[in-house]
Design a protein around this motif. Structure first.
Motif, mmCIF file in Angstrom:
data_model
loop_
_atom_site.group_PDB
_atom_site.id
_atom_site.type_symbol
_atom_site.label_atom_id
_atom_site.label_comp_id
_atom_site.label_asym_id
_atom_site.label_seq_id
_atom_site.Cartn_x
_atom_site.Cartn_y
_atom_site.Cartn_z
ATOM 1 N N UNK A 135 0.842 -1.197 0.000
ATOM 2 C CA UNK A 135 0.000 0.000 0.000
ATOM 3 C C UNK A 135 0.876 1.246 0.000
ATOM 4 N N UNK A 136 0.547 2.173 -0.860
ATOM 5 C CA UNK A 136 1.254 3.445 -1.074
ATOM 6 C C UNK A 136 2.560 3.279 -1.851
ATOM 7 N N UNK A 137 2.897 2.042 -2.230
ATOM 8 C CA UNK A 137 4.064 1.795 -3.063
ATOM 9 C C UNK A 137 5.325 1.567 -2.249
ATOM 10 N N UNK A 138 6.210 0.720 -2.778
ATOM 11 C CA UNK A 138 7.455 0.373 -2.098
ATOM 12 C C UNK A 138 8.575 1.351 -2.445
ATOM 13 N N UNK A 139 8.839 1.501 -3.741
ATOM 14 C CA UNK A 139 9.904 2.410 -4.172
ATOM 15 C C UNK A 139 9.383 3.830 -4.356
ATOM 16 N N UNK A 190 -1.331 8.271 -1.340
ATOM 17 C CA UNK A 190 -1.360 7.345 -0.214
ATOM 18 C C UNK A 190 -2.759 7.238 0.371
ATOM 19 N N UNK A 191 -3.470 8.339 0.372
ATOM 20 C CA UNK A 191 -4.835 8.313 0.891
ATOM 21 C C UNK A 191 -5.729 7.426 0.026
ATOM 22 N N UNK A 192 -5.622 7.587 -1.290
ATOM 23 C CA UNK A 192 -6.405 6.746 -2.195
ATOM 24 C C UNK A 192 -5.962 5.285 -2.107
ATOM 25 N N UNK A 193 -4.655 5.080 -1.938
ATOM 26 C CA UNK A 193 -4.150 3.708 -1.874
ATOM 27 C C UNK A 193 -4.553 3.039 -0.567
ATOM 28 N N UNK A 194 -4.615 3.814 0.510
ATOM 29 C CA UNK A 194 -5.102 3.260 1.776
ATOM 30 C C UNK A 194 -6.560 2.822 1.633
ATOM 31 N N UNK A 232 -8.040 1.820 -1.207
ATOM 32 C CA UNK A 232 -8.004 0.597 -1.999
ATOM 33 C C UNK A 232 -7.458 -0.565 -1.174
ATOM 34 N N UNK A 233 -6.330 -0.320 -0.480
ATOM 35 C CA UNK A 233 -5.668 -1.381 0.273
ATOM 36 C C UNK A 233 -6.470 -1.898 1.438
ATOM 37 N N UNK A 234 -7.430 -1.119 1.898
ATOM 38 C CA UNK A 234 -8.307 -1.612 2.964
ATOM 39 C C UNK A 234 -9.144 -2.786 2.491
ATOM 40 N N UNK A 235 -9.177 -3.009 1.167
ATOM 41 C CA UNK A 235 -9.944 -4.122 0.612
ATOM 42 C C UNK A 235 -9.059 -5.140 -0.096
ATOM 43 N N UNK A 236 -7.746 -5.028 0.125
ATOM 44 C CA UNK A 236 -6.859 -6.138 -0.220
ATOM 45 C C UNK A 236 -7.089 -7.252 0.802
ATOM 46 N N UNK A 254 -9.319 9.844 7.156
ATOM 47 C CA UNK A 254 -9.788 8.989 6.067
ATOM 48 C C UNK A 254 -9.307 7.554 6.253
ATOM 49 N N UNK A 255 -8.025 7.380 6.592
ATOM 50 C CA UNK A 255 -7.473 6.034 6.766
ATOM 51 C C UNK A 255 -8.131 5.325 7.934
#
Length: 901
Positions: free
Chosen positions: A606-610, A618-622, A624-628, A654-655
């Motif tokens: 979530x939010x990317x490694x590199x 990061x907010x949008x990815x959090x 999305x990642x809440x449903x991984x 939001x997170x």
């Protein structure tokens, strides 16, 4: 007239010059004047006769193939009819199918002499599954060993022919081909009749005709889309340590694909082969797929479905169902490579705890280690690590450590940092646990600790004994004593920071085979070890892509020993078919880039490694990642912290909100994971699996489902506050408010401000939930509820289920120590039926009834009247909420009501 000697020489020179000028002029005209090129159009699937390089007519003719320049991307040099094998006699029936003897037809060869004689076995495994195996009857060839993947044919008598979904036929005029046909429609789901079947010691080529160009699967690669681009795309399968940025071969080796037929029926094909290979796709109007494999045998499993979910169930029945994770592993997890010291880790955990961010797991990446040596920790930078882990446990949290695949063997380093004592190395040497080079000594490469040996995890019991000893010592010894909860195994492709070994690799056909697949680096041993290295399961050339799989098996067995009676949880980067029985998998070293969020929509860091993320990303990815299924925020060394509490108040709020939604829905996710473990159902589900006849759903890869019930439609682009979401035919409810609408199969533009993710419940489904807390340890103690989302006319029904147990014991379902709860609701009655044997001590308190359309009265639960104050009707949505129901989870229940006129 007689010329002088001098004049004769001059005439000779003049003549030569004129001849040269004529050649130059002729060549110039040949290559500069317009020429007419006759392009050849495909009339069928084809086999490429020059797969290793750009084609030319001279090579094509030398291989006795057909030259025909192409302008549509197809091969210009193709195999003629008759190139391949023919039957020797007739197929012979066996107890489980047929045996067919094949003979090489003429001088058919490519790169090396083909085998003169082959045996083809057809085995009927079930009404919907069959196996086609082609090998050398004269000499034993490498096959994926049973220790890696033990597949046995279930009993299925030939008298069951009427029940089979398929027929078997064969073609043997110019060359042999096998055809598997779906009985119900006549579609050929497996067809090898294309010319160009090659089977030689180190090269196999076979083309399949496909019933349609709708193909999903194969890996591991960055496909950038879910449905395959069939336009002559080449995908290489050979495990490799590299970030998932481009279309090169990545961490895992997965040779399974699903083909959706135009009528919505689905089939699947799995090739059981661990050797390196290229797979080349062919587009319509003659869709196909060509295998270019550099070893082993052809061992195909064909699955007839007929639904996409059936295909996945049948595939996992063969290779193994996914493991059942412990409940705590579904919680939110924080990690990074680059915590400067233990104080930094404590700071991250504390600030997220203070911000109210749910967190179940904290990780230790390689920075916790002493000099990056497995089974150590830095007693300066990480002083107090055992006590910190104990504190996490007191707060209901867990700690997972990383273990890399290689064991450091730099004695100078070990003497300096560990006073010369490093049991993983000395025990491994004494046990002969490390992979040996072709010349017989331990192969030495370079990884994080510098010079390193490679454990041979294919050694079975010996490998498990050595690995368990080291894991146990780090867990409980007075020297270390870090009471971790699970293991994260990484770099197990296996990675090597130098080509081959510290002494290079020998020049032979294993390190440099006759045909080289399109491997990143252009070398078989680029960023890995020599192909002629020796392992218990075989030469590394054959078992390279099984390294991570064997490490996962060993780690699974070690954790069972270390935590008796509890579910092992391991996370692996490299994987093979069947690895899901032993470990979970994540998608590796992705980047903090907006496109990568869409490419890796179900399981990346979530939010990317590199690289450095932005707060918006990061907010949008959090969200999305809440449903991984596996929800972990992880990033790389040198880049800023990106845990939720590292950002501003909007991001934190939001997170927190979206993670609380995740935690609320964990009983539903846990049930889906149980269904995957027990029956092979998908958890994160593409829309096409539920709506295979919907041509639009076949293309959707920016939305996904949890099971069949919850549709997730995230924002995946920068500075975007709308999502154009597709809703297949049916009734859908907004999860956040319960508003309903009926779709005919249409897109809807959804307002999606920065603090929102779109969630919709599908009509006809029932979703269980539980009050959330900041860890699963505490949320599992809270009351539960269900959302009943009735379907539209004419059924007006809804169904769902809940699986519940203690969340951590091994094989509770297999042993009956669990509850399986089935919910069925109609317009006037909800029935709850329970099976199993487990005392949960929990109650369902809240029931949301969506889609009744009217106010209700006279609500009776198990013969007891529900008071009117606990019946809340929403006039806007016409939905009803029932409160304080006090329904014990272990008991059957019936709730009835009357709908008002």
């Amino acid at each position: 007239m007689k010329l002088s000697k001098k004049a004769g020489i001059g005439l000779l020179i003049f003549t030569a010059v004129c001849f040269c000028l004529a050649i130059i002029i002729g060549l110039t005209l040949h290559y500069t004047l317009p020429r007419t090129i006759t392009y050849v159009s495909r009339t069928d699937t084809v086999g490429n006769c020059i797969p290793e390089k750009s084609p030319d007519e001279v090579t094509c003719q030398a291989r006795s193939c057909t030259w025909g320049p192409s302008n549509d991307g197809s091969p210009s040099c193709t195999f003629p009819s008759g190139f391949g094998y023919v039957m020797d006699g007739k197929p012979e029936p066996t107890e489980s199918g047929y045996q067919i003897i094949l003979l090489k037809n003429g001088n058919s060869k490519l790169f090396e002499d083909g085998l003169e004689r082959l045996t083809l076995f057809v085995e009927f495994h079930s009404a919907n599954t069959l196996r086609v195996r082609i090998s050398d009857p004269e000499e034993i060839r490498y096959q994926v060993p049973k220790e890696a993947l033990n597949i046995t044919a279930p009993p299925f008598e030939s008298s069951d022919e009427a029940e089979r979904l398929y027929n078997i036929t064969w073609k043997d005029d110019a060359h042999f081909g096998l055809i598997v046909t779906r009985k119900s429609t006549g579609a050929n789901v497996f067809d090898t009749t294309t010319a160009g079947f090659v089977f030689s010691p180190q090269y196999i080529q076979l083309t399949l005709k496909l019933p349609s160009d709708i193909v999903y699967g194969l890996g591991e690669h960055n496909h950038r889309r879910f449905r395959h681009d069939m336009y002559w795309k080449k995908w290489t399968i050979f495990t490799r340590d590299v970030a998932p940025v481009d279309e090169w071969n990545l961490y895992g080796a997965q040779t399974f694909f699903m083909n959706l037929e135009q009528d919505g029926n689905a089939n699947g094909v799995f090739l059981l082969n661990s050797n390196a290979m290229d797979i080349v796709l062919q587009p319509s109007p003659f869709p196909g797929l060509t295998y270019h494999v550099i070893g082993g045998i052809l061992d195909f499993f064909i699955f007839l479905g007929p639904t996409p979910e059936n295909v996945v169930q049948q595939y996992t029945a063969v290779v193994g169902r996914p493991l059942m994770p412990p409940y705590w592993a579904l919680g939110f997890q924080l990690s990074r490579w680059g915590y400067s010291n233990l104080s930094h880790v404590k700071e991250v955990v504390e600030r997220n705890r203070e911000a109210g961010i749910p967190q179940d797991v904290q990780y230790g990446d390689i920075d916790y280690m002493e000099s990056k040596l497995d089974f150590t920790y830095d007693k300066d930078l990480y002083e107090g690590l055992p006590e910190f882990v104990d504190e996490l446990h007191l707060n209901g949290q867990r700690y997972i450590i990383i273990l890399d695949h290689a064991i450091g063997c730099n004695l100078e380093l070990i003497n300096r940092e560990l006073n010369g004592t490093y049991r993983p190395l000395t025990d491994g040497i004494d046990s002969g646990i490390f992979i040996k080079s072709a010349s017989g000594e331990f192969l030495k490469g370079e990884v994080w600790p510098g010079e390193s040996y490679y454990p041979d995890f294919t050694l079975g019991h010996n490998a498990t004994l050595w690995w368990t000893t080291q894991c146990s010592d780090f867990y409980s010894s007075s020297t270390w004593g870090v009471k971790y909860d699970a293991l994260w195994i990484d770099m197990n492709e296996p990675s090597n920071f130098i080509p081959g070994s510290t002494t290079g690799c020998q020049e032979n056909t294993w390190n440099k085979p006759p045909f080289l697949p399109n491997i990143l680096g252009g070398l078989m041993y680029d960023k890995t070890i020599c192909m002629d290295a020796k392992q218990h399961w075989g030469m590394h050339y054959d078992v390279h892509s099984l390294y991570g799989h064997s490490m996962a098996i060993t780690t699974f067995n070690t954790l069972k020993e270390l935590f008796p009676g509890l579910r092992p949880f391991a996370l692996t980067r490299s994987n093979f078919a069947g690895t899901q029985k032993y470990a979970a998998h994540w998608l590796g070293d992705n980047q903090s880039q907006w496109p990568q969020m869409a490419w890796s929509i179900v399981g990346a860091d979530i939010c990317g490694f590199w690289y450095a993320t932005t707060e918006e990303m990061c907010q949008r990815w959090m969200q999305l990642g809440a449903f991984y299924p596996y929800s972990r925020n992880h990033n790389a060394e040198t880049w800023p912290d990106q845990d939720p509490a590292a950002f501003g108040p909007d991001m934190i709020s939001s997170s927190k909100e979206v993670l609380r939604t995740r935690y609320k829905l964990l009983p539903f996710l846990y049930t889906l994971l149980h269904d995957s473990h027990a029956f092979g159902n998908t958890v994160v589900r593409p829309l096409v699996n539920e709506f295979p006849t919907d041509s639009t759903a076949r293309e959707i890869d920016r939305q996904f489902l949890w099971g069949r019930a919850l549709l997730i439609s995230p924002v995946l682009e920068e500075k975007t506050t709308f999502v154009n979401a597709y809703f297949p035919r049916g009734r859908w409810y907004d999860y956040h408010g319960g508003d309903a609408f009926d779709s005919l199969g249409e897109y809807r533009n959804l307002s999606t401000p920065l603090d929102k993710i779109n969630l919709h419940v599908r009509g006809g489904c029932i979703i269980p939930w539980q009050e959330p807390a900041n860890t699963t340890h505490f949320s599992r103690l809270l009351s539960m509820g269900i959302i009943v989302a009735l379907d539209q006319h004419p059924t007006y029904e809804a169904k769902g289920s809940l699986f519940w147990d203690d969340g951590e014991s091994f094989e509770t379902y297999e042993n009956g120590n669990c509850l399986v709860i089935e919910f069925v609701c109609t317009l006037e009655k909800l029935t709850i039926e329970v099976s199993g044997n487990y005392t949960a001590g929990l109650k369902i308190q809240t029931i949301d009834l969506w889609g009744l359309g009217r106010e209700i009265s006279n609500v009776v639960a198990d013969g007891n009247q529900v008071t009117q104050q606990n019946i809340l009707f929403n006039g806007a949505t016409k939905n009803t909420r029932l409160l304080e129901m006090n329904l014990k989870l272990e008991s059957n229940h019936v709730i009835t009501w009357i709908r008002e006129p």
